[in-house]
Design a protein around this motif. Structure first.
Motif: not given
Length: 174
Positions: A85-88, A157-164
């Motif tokens: 989540a942090t590293k997308n 997921g972090a802001a802007g991550a591919a997944y929620s």
């Protein structure tokens, strides 16, 4: 025996055990703020295992005994979900090269059989469990009588991550 299955792609593979490496700090809760997360997930898993299942190309399985919740497997799952989540990213292999076997071993868990299911994007326990049940490799991991313990975690997921949301289920047999 080491088995992996990932969310939606249907890929599964094997991994060899390696020397333990440090585990990233798990998410504060690893539950995506879902009330009674552990109890709900475990009930859903064990309800699925309680009856025979067809796992597509992985074959048909008879009912399997209930799994027990394991805090070390949960720690490994939470660390991986939070890392993704942090590293997308979305993979069984951490960006530092560790496999699920490495992450589980780093918690101090020793198992004769290990497996991992991952998923991303599902917003509820029901939806992630349905995804895993409908995927041959994930279904086979869920139904394996070689596995007796489980830990599951979810991270937002972090802001802007591919997944929620990013989900990890680690399974083992001590």
């Amino acid at each position: 025996m080491f088995i992996a299955a990932c969310g939606g792609s249907g890929d599964s593979g094997t991994a060899d055990a390696a020397a333990p490496a440090p585990v990233p700090a798990p998410a504060a809760s690893g539950t995506c703020d879902i009330p009674d997360f552990n109890a709900q997930v475990l009930a859903r898993i064990n309800a699925f295992r309680a009856s025979a299942q067809s796992c597509g190309s992985e074959g048909n399985f008879t009912a399997a005994p209930a799994l027990a919740w394991n805090d070390k497997l949960t720690q490994a799952a939470a660390g991986h979900s939070q890392d993704m989540a942090t590293k997308n990213y979305f993979s069984h292999t951490s960006q530092d090269g560790r496999s699920f076997v490495d992450r589980i071993a780093a918690t101090g868990y020793t198992g004769s059989s290990l497996a991992e299911n991952i998923a991303a994007g599902q917003n509820s326990i029901d939806s992630v469990m349905t995804s895993w049940q409908n995927s041959a490799g994930h279904c086979a991991n869920l139904m394996s009588k070689n596995l007796t313990q489980v830990g599951v975690a979810c991270a937002r997921g972090a802001a802007g991550a591919a997944y929620s949301r990013y989900w990890t289920m680690d399974l083992g047999r001590p």
